[in-house]
Design a protein around this motif. Structure first.
Motif, PDB file in Angstrom:
ATOM      1  N   ASN A  22       0.860  -1.177   0.000  1.00  0.00           N
ATOM      2  CA  ASN A  22       0.000   0.000   0.000  1.00  0.00           C
ATOM      3  C   ASN A  22       0.899   1.231   0.000  1.00  0.00           C
ATOM      4  O   ASN A  22       2.107   1.115  -0.258  1.00  0.00           O
ATOM      5  N   GLU A  23       0.354   2.390   0.292  1.00  0.00           N
ATOM      6  CA  GLU A  23       1.141   3.621   0.198  1.00  0.00           C
ATOM      7  C   GLU A  23       2.219   3.732   1.273  1.00  0.00           C
ATOM      8  O   GLU A  23       3.175   4.503   1.121  1.00  0.00           O
ATOM      9  N   GLN A  24       2.127   2.930   2.352  1.00  0.00           N
ATOM     10  CA  GLN A  24       3.080   3.040   3.455  1.00  0.00           C
ATOM     11  C   GLN A  24       4.076   1.901   3.557  1.00  0.00           C
ATOM     12  O   GLN A  24       5.194   2.107   4.021  1.00  0.00           O
ATOM     13  N   ILE A  25       3.654   0.697   3.157  1.00  0.00           N
ATOM     14  CA  ILE A  25       4.502  -0.477   3.377  1.00  0.00           C
ATOM     15  C   ILE A  25       4.518  -1.399   2.164  1.00  0.00           C
ATOM     16  O   ILE A  25       3.653  -1.332   1.287  1.00  0.00           O
ATOM     17  N   LEU A  26       5.511  -2.278   2.180  1.00  0.00           N
ATOM     18  CA  LEU A  26       5.621  -3.352   1.197  1.00  0.00           C
ATOM     19  C   LEU A  26       5.976  -4.616   1.966  1.00  0.00           C
ATOM     20  O   LEU A  26       6.824  -4.571   2.873  1.00  0.00           O
ATOM     21  N   VAL A  27       5.329  -5.728   1.623  1.00  0.00           N
ATOM     22  CA  VAL A  27       5.634  -7.019   2.230  1.00  0.00           C
ATOM     23  C   VAL A  27       5.983  -7.972   1.098  1.00  0.00           C
ATOM     24  O   VAL A  27       5.267  -8.052   0.097  1.00  0.00           O
ATOM     25  N   PHE A  28       7.087  -8.680   1.260  1.00  0.00           N
ATOM     26  CA  PHE A  28       7.518  -9.619   0.224  1.00  0.00           C
ATOM     27  C   PHE A  28       8.199 -10.822   0.871  1.00  0.00           C
ATOM     28  O   PHE A  28       8.589 -10.787   2.037  1.00  0.00           O
ATOM     29  N   LYS A  29       8.334 -11.891   0.086  1.00  0.00           N
ATOM     30  CA  LYS A  29       8.964 -13.119   0.573  1.00  0.00           C
ATOM     31  C   LYS A  29      10.470 -12.932   0.666  1.00  0.00           C
ATOM     32  O   LYS A  29      11.096 -12.362  -0.225  1.00  0.00           O
ATOM     33  N   ASP A  30      11.042 -13.421   1.771  1.00  0.00           N
ATOM     34  CA  ASP A  30      12.487 -13.371   1.955  1.00  0.00           C
ATOM     35  C   ASP A  30      13.140 -14.318   0.945  1.00  0.00           C
ATOM     36  O   ASP A  30      12.641 -15.421   0.726  1.00  0.00           O
ATOM     37  N   ILE A  31      14.241 -13.892   0.330  1.00  0.00           N
ATOM     38  CA  ILE A  31      14.908 -14.739  -0.671  1.00  0.00           C
ATOM     39  C   ILE A  31      15.727 -15.857  -0.036  1.00  0.00           C
ATOM     40  O   ILE A  31      16.145 -16.787  -0.726  1.00  0.00           O
ATOM     41  N   ALA A  32      15.974 -15.781   1.270  1.00  0.00           N
ATOM     42  CA  ALA A  32      16.694 -16.830   1.988  1.00  0.00           C
ATOM     43  C   ALA A  32      15.872 -17.197   3.227  1.00  0.00           C
ATOM     44  O   ALA A  32      16.257 -16.894   4.356  1.00  0.00           O
ATOM     45  N   PRO A  33      14.718 -17.852   3.021  1.00  0.00           N
ATOM     46  CA  PRO A  33      13.802 -18.102   4.144  1.00  0.00           C
ATOM     47  C   PRO A  33      14.397 -18.983   5.233  1.00  0.00           C
ATOM     48  O   PRO A  33      15.126 -19.932   4.953  1.00  0.00           O
ATOM     49  N   LYS A  34      14.059 -18.631   6.472  1.00  0.00           N
ATOM     50  CA  LYS A  34      14.479 -19.391   7.650  1.00  0.00           C
ATOM     51  C   LYS A  34      13.323 -20.195   8.240  1.00  0.00           C
ATOM     52  O   LYS A  34      13.472 -20.803   9.293  1.00  0.00           O
ATOM     53  N   ALA A  35      12.182 -20.165   7.571  1.00  0.00           N
ATOM     54  CA  ALA A  35      10.985 -20.894   7.992  1.00  0.00           C
ATOM     55  C   ALA A  35      10.138 -21.127   6.746  1.00  0.00           C
ATOM     56  O   ALA A  35      10.369 -20.484   5.710  1.00  0.00           O
ATOM     57  N   PRO A  36       9.163 -22.052   6.804  1.00  0.00           N
ATOM     58  CA  PRO A  36       8.305 -22.280   5.630  1.00  0.00           C
ATOM     59  C   PRO A  36       7.653 -20.996   5.109  1.00  0.00           C
ATOM     60  O   PRO A  36       7.511 -20.817   3.901  1.00  0.00           O
ATOM     61  N   VAL A  37       7.265 -20.106   6.005  1.00  0.00           N
ATOM     62  CA  VAL A  37       6.788 -18.778   5.610  1.00  0.00           C
ATOM     63  C   VAL A  37       7.744 -17.775   6.245  1.00  0.00           C
ATOM     64  O   VAL A  37       7.934 -17.769   7.461  1.00  0.00           O
ATOM     65  N   HIS A  38       8.379 -16.973   5.412  1.00  0.00           N
ATOM     66  CA  HIS A  38       9.313 -15.944   5.898  1.00  0.00           C
ATOM     67  C   HIS A  38       9.109 -14.711   5.040  1.00  0.00           C
ATOM     68  O   HIS A  38       9.523 -14.653   3.892  1.00  0.00           O
ATOM     69  N   LEU A  39       8.419 -13.737   5.621  1.00  0.00           N
ATOM     70  CA  LEU A  39       8.096 -12.507   4.916  1.00  0.00           C
ATOM     71  C   LEU A  39       8.866 -11.341   5.530  1.00  0.00           C
ATOM     72  O   LEU A  39       9.206 -11.377   6.721  1.00  0.00           O
ATOM     73  N   LEU A  40       9.108 -10.326   4.729  1.00  0.00           N
ATOM     74  CA  LEU A  40       9.717  -9.093   5.203  1.00  0.00           C
ATOM     75  C   LEU A  40       8.736  -7.954   4.989  1.00  0.00           C
ATOM     76  O   LEU A  40       8.209  -7.791   3.887  1.00  0.00           O
ATOM     77  N   MET A  41       8.483  -7.188   6.035  1.00  0.00           N
ATOM     78  CA  MET A  41       7.636  -6.002   5.939  1.00  0.00           C
ATOM     79  C   MET A  41       8.546  -4.790   6.062  1.00  0.00           C
ATOM     80  O   MET A  41       9.279  -4.657   7.052  1.00  0.00           O
ATOM     81  N   ILE A  42       8.505  -3.915   5.059  1.00  0.00           N
ATOM     82  CA  ILE A  42       9.346  -2.724   5.077  1.00  0.00           C
ATOM     83  C   ILE A  42       8.494  -1.472   4.901  1.00  0.00           C
ATOM     84  O   ILE A  42       7.500  -1.497   4.176  1.00  0.00           O
ATOM     85  N   PRO A  43       8.896  -0.388   5.551  1.00  0.00           N
ATOM     86  CA  PRO A  43       8.201   0.871   5.286  1.00  0.00           C
ATOM     87  C   PRO A  43       8.735   1.461   3.984  1.00  0.00           C
ATOM     88  O   PRO A  43       9.900   1.245   3.617  1.00  0.00           O
ATOM     89  N   LYS A  44       7.915   2.209   3.297  1.00  0.00           N
ATOM     90  CA  LYS A  44       8.391   2.872   2.085  1.00  0.00           C
ATOM     91  C   LYS A  44       9.285   4.064   2.422  1.00  0.00           C
ATOM     92  O   LYS A  44      10.069   4.493   1.592  1.00  0.00           O
ATOM     93  N   LYS A  45       9.176   4.544   3.644  1.00  0.00           N
ATOM     94  CA  LYS A  45      10.092   5.583   4.116  1.00  0.00           C
ATOM     95  C   LYS A  45      11.395   4.896   4.529  1.00  0.00           C
ATOM     96  O   LYS A  45      11.382   3.912   5.273  1.00  0.00           O
ATOM     97  N   HIS A  46      12.513   5.414   4.082  1.00  0.00           N
ATOM     98  CA  HIS A  46      13.809   4.834   4.456  1.00  0.00           C
ATOM     99  C   HIS A  46      14.163   5.239   5.881  1.00  0.00           C
ATOM    100  O   HIS A  46      14.339   6.416   6.181  1.00  0.00           O
ATOM    101  N   ILE A  47      14.227   4.241   6.749  1.00  0.00           N
ATOM    102  CA  ILE A  47      14.709   4.398   8.122  1.00  0.00           C
ATOM    103  C   ILE A  47      15.787   3.338   8.275  1.00  0.00           C
ATOM    104  O   ILE A  47      15.498   2.153   8.135  1.00  0.00           O
ATOM    105  N   PRO A  48      17.029   3.707   8.536  1.00  0.00           N
ATOM    106  CA  PRO A  48      18.118   2.725   8.544  1.00  0.00           C
ATOM    107  C   PRO A  48      17.960   1.581   9.549  1.00  0.00           C
ATOM    108  O   PRO A  48      18.254   0.433   9.220  1.00  0.00           O
ATOM    109  N   SER A  49      17.515   1.871  10.762  1.00  0.00           N
ATOM    110  CA  SER A  49      17.369   0.804  11.756  1.00  0.00           C
ATOM    111  C   SER A  49      16.453   1.265  12.882  1.00  0.00           C
ATOM    112  O   SER A  49      16.128   2.452  12.990  1.00  0.00           O
TER     113      SER A  49
END
Length: 110
Positions: A22-49
């Motif tokens: 959506n306009e605030q976030i993106l969720v996608f599958k991790d390319i090196a999954p550590k579990a059967p389902v491993h997703l990454l949720m990121i904000p569209k705003k860049h915040i380093p940590s």
């Protein structure tokens, strides 16, 4: 940030297996999954940590956390683990804050 891999994914410069956006976030599958389902949720705003979050980011981070159960349920998870690695010493590899959403198996690897 021009050299941030997650910013490039947000800008569609690098492909990803998108699960939700959506306009605030993106969720996608991790390319090196550590579990059967491993997703990454990121904000569209860049915040380093997480260590660099300010009070101005409170609404965005609260929104992200409130979306995790919905995303997990959509991915078929009844239970899940969330992780935010912070800083190199905390296991962070990509310096754009992100929430790992893991599940789909018995015991998770960590």
């Amino acid at each position: 940030m021009s050299d941030c891999i997650f910013c490039k994914i947000i800008d569609d410069e690098i492909p990803s297996s998108k699960v939700y956006e959506n306009e605030q976030i993106l969720v996608f599958k991790d390319i090196a999954p550590k579990a059967p389902v491993h997703l990454l949720m990121i904000p569209k705003k860049h915040i380093p940590s997480l260590a660099e979050v300010t009070a101005d980011d409170s609404d965005l981070l609260g929104y992200m956390l409130s979306k995790v159960p919905e995303i997990a349920k959509t991915a078929g998870l009844k239970g899940f683990r969330t992780i935010i690695n912070t800083g190199k010493e905390g296991g962070q590899i990509v310096f754009h804050i992100h929430i790992h959403i893991l599940g789909g198996g018995g015991s998770l690897p960590f």
